[in-house]
Design a protein around this motif. Structure first.
Motif, short mmCIF file in Angstrom:
data_model
loop_
_atom_site.label_atom_id
_atom_site.label_comp_id
_atom_site.label_asym_id
_atom_site.label_seq_id
_atom_site.Cartn_x
_atom_site.Cartn_y
_atom_site.Cartn_z
N ALA A 1 0.83 -1.21 0.00
CA ALA A 1 0.00 0.00 0.00
C ALA A 1 0.86 1.26 0.00
O ALA A 1 0.50 2.25 -0.63
N HIS A 2 1.99 1.23 0.68
CA HIS A 2 2.87 2.40 0.72
C HIS A 2 3.33 2.75 -0.70
O HIS A 2 3.25 3.90 -1.12
N ALA A 3 3.81 1.74 -1.44
CA ALA A 3 4.29 1.98 -2.80
C ALA A 3 3.15 2.43 -3.71
O ALA A 3 3.31 3.32 -4.53
N PHE A 4 1.98 1.82 -3.55
CA PHE A 4 0.83 2.19 -4.37
C PHE A 4 0.44 3.65 -4.14
O PHE A 4 0.25 4.41 -5.09
N LEU A 5 0.36 4.06 -2.88
CA LEU A 5 -0.03 5.43 -2.58
C LEU A 5 1.00 6.44 -3.06
O LEU A 5 0.65 7.54 -3.48
N ILE B 1 -9.41 8.38 0.99
CA ILE B 1 -8.64 7.18 1.29
C ILE B 1 -9.18 6.60 2.59
O ILE B 1 -9.23 7.27 3.61
N TYR B 2 -9.62 5.36 2.52
CA TYR B 2 -9.99 4.63 3.74
C TYR B 2 -8.87 3.65 3.98
O TYR B 2 -8.57 2.81 3.14
N SER B 3 -8.26 3.74 5.12
CA SER B 3 -7.12 2.89 5.42
C SER B 3 -7.31 2.23 6.77
O SER B 3 -7.54 2.90 7.77
N GLY B 4 -7.22 0.91 6.77
CA GLY B 4 -7.19 0.20 8.04
C GLY B 4 -5.83 0.42 8.67
O GLY B 4 -4.82 0.39 7.98
#
Length: 90
Positions: free
Chosen positions: A36-40, A51-54
Motif C-alpha cells: 500500500a505504501h508503494a501504491f499510494l 482514502i480509507y485505510s485500516g
C-alpha cells in the motif's frame, strides 16, 4: 471493503495474494497485489480522492497469535500516517 457503500473507484491493496484471491464483493473493486505504501506513492491523486485505510496493528496490542501473512513492523504506524498526510483533505 465489502460492507462499505460502493464508490466511483474502490481499490483493495494487499500483499497477501491468498487474501485477494478469496475476496468477494457485490460491487466492483480493483484488487492490487502489492504494498500500500508503494501504491499510494505512485497513485495519481486528483486532490479529491478519499482514502480509507485500516491501521497497522502493533504485535504488542494483540491478544492472540499472528493473524496475517504480512504483519506490520514497529515502524509502520509512524510511516503510514506520515504517508497519508501527504494528501491533505480539501
Amino acid at each position: 471493503m465489502m460492507r462499505k457503500p460502493p464508490a466511483l473507484r474502490s481499490v483493495d491493496i494487499d500483499r497477501d495474494i491468498q487474501a485477494l484471491d478469496a475476496f468477494v464483493c457485490d460491487h466492483p473493486v480493483k484488487l492490487v497485489h502489492g504494498c500500500a505504501h508503494a501504491f499510494l506513492l505512485s497513485f495519481p491523486f486528483s486532490g479529491r480522492d478519499p482514502i480509507y485505510s485500516g491501521p497497522p496493528y502493533l504485535q504488542v496490542t494483540r491478544r492472540s497469535a499472528r493473524r496475517y501473512c504480512f504483519d506490520s513492523t514497529d515502524a509502520d504506524p509512524v510511516v503510514f500516517p506520515d504517508l497519508l498526510k501527504r494528501y491533505p483533505i480539501r
